[in-house]
Enzyme design. Structure first.
Site, PDB file in Angstrom:
ATOM      1  N   GLY A   1      -2.526 -42.062 -17.183  1.00  0.00           N
ATOM      2  CA  GLY A   1      -2.719 -41.605 -18.542  1.00  0.00           C
ATOM      3  C   GLY A   1      -3.277 -40.192 -18.497  1.00  0.00           C
ATOM      4  CB  CYS A   2      -2.325 -37.062 -20.221  1.00  0.00           C
ATOM      5  SG  CYS A   2      -2.345 -37.609 -21.939  1.00  0.00           S
TER       6      CYS A   2
END
Length: 373
Positions: A149-150
């Site tokens: 996940g960024c």
């Protein structure tokens, strides 16, 4: 050797960025692109910037269409890729850009996502410290990889060196992130319209509800296990994973106040994270912890003391830039991190991990240079 590649979710932002990077990769050939509602349409209609891929047509996303390739990228909404991964057992390498295979704790999955829980895969952030070294060692030769996940990888990269070295206290982490709306995907949503975003900053998922929180806690728990003393025990007591035997999270003692804020920039994350200084940690100990972990890394760089990054410095690059400050008055360490959420935050991390899995140079097809102005 040239590897054949299929990319699902190719009409979306993450899928498009994976394609942009792979289009310049010398070891792969993009043979198949798929979508759901956009199946049957030219790829160029949805990704007009990918001129070299104008010959491709979006096919329906099915296991049969994705099968038969050396590498399959899944850029699908959370909760959707698991149904395909079970049917792709014959694929040599599968990389999931969704959340379905990130979490090791079924309890965390149930709380933050819900639905069927799928087995965790090798986590696609090579530079993170873990027991025995770095996450890179778990990606070499891997056949199943969960891209990060960024927001989660940005915060984890910011704080993991301090947790691993025991120079910060992870029980009181506060992080505030300015994020671009491309991280929310390409689907039409009212709160992501330009008229809602321009000239405004909008907090969301406030108060411990953001889905990336357990992913951060998991990564920091793995970093903490590198130094068993941080967990208050001997080497024999150190956890070997971030999950206990009953499927619950072993990231006890790691507490995060996480507040993301949408700002009017198409892409990018600027994460400001802080934690208390551990008793007895000197300034040299603190900065030395980050220098020791990232000093020889290409894609994660610690800036000189007193310098802090901007999102403009990393747009288009597979680079995470970090600035570190030691605030003795507040007794806290603050790390400011900038990444392009679609590159180092998602697609770049996926391709970097692919390179490690295939045994080709880790940086192949990736760049540290951003785009300016």
């Amino acid at each position: 050797m040239t590897y054949s590649v299929a990319v699902s979710g190719a009409s979306g932002y993450a899928g498009g960025e994976i394609l942009r990077i792979l289009a310049a990769h010398p070891d792969v050939e993009i043979r198949t692109v798929t979508a759901h509602s956009n199946a049957g349409q030219p790829l160029i209609q949805h990704q007009p910037h990918l001129r070299s891929l104008a010959h491709l047509t979006l096919e329906e996303t099915t296991p049969e269409v994705l099968a038969g390739h050396d590498i399959v990228f899944l850029a699908l909404p959370h909760g959707q890729s698991g149904q395909y991964t079970d049917a792709l057992a014959d694929a040599a390498l599968v990389i999931d850009a969704g959340a379905d295979h990130r979490l090791t704790s079924s309890a965390d999955w149930d709380r933050f996502y819900g639905g069927a829980f799928h087995e965790p895969w090798a986590y696609g952030v090579p530079e993170l410290p873990v027991a025995g070294g770095k996450q890179r060692q778990n990606l070499v030769g891997a056949t199943r990889i969960a891209a990060p996940g960024c927001n989660a990888s940005t915060v984890s990269l910011s704080l993991a060196p301090g947790v691993a070295a025991g120079v910060i206290d992870p029980s009181d982490i506060v992080t505030v992130l300015a994020v671009g709306p491309s991280g929310a995907g390409k689907s039409l949503k009212t709160h992501l319209l330009a008229s809602e975003l321009l000239g405004s900053a909008n907090p969301y998922a406030v108060g411990g509800t953001h889905r990336h929180i357990p992913e951060i806690r998991q990564a920091l728990a793995a970093a903490r296990s590198e130094n068993p003393a941080n967990a208050g025990g001997s080497a024999a007591d150190a956890p070997t994973s971030a999950t206990s035997s009953d499927g619950t999270s072993a990231a006890s003692g790691i507490r995060i106040s996480f507040t993301p804020v949408l700002v009017p920039m198409a892409r990018g994350i600027l994460a400001t994270s802080s934690a208390p200084i551990a008793p007895g940690a000197s300034d040299d100990d603190i900065r030395g912890a980050w220098e020791a972990v990232y000093g020889d890394e290409t894609f994660v760089q610690l800036l000189p003391a007193g310098q802090f990054p901007r999102t403009a410095d990393v747009i288009g690059a597979n680079t995470a830039l970090l600035g570190l400050a030691i605030d003795r008055d507040a007794n806290r360490v603050t790390v400011v991190a900038a990444v392009d959420n679609l590159v180092k935050g998602t697609a770049g991390a996926a391709v970097q991990s692919m390179n490690l899995a295939l045994g080709v140079p880790e940086g192949r097809g990736l760049t540290v240079n951003g785009v300016a102005p």
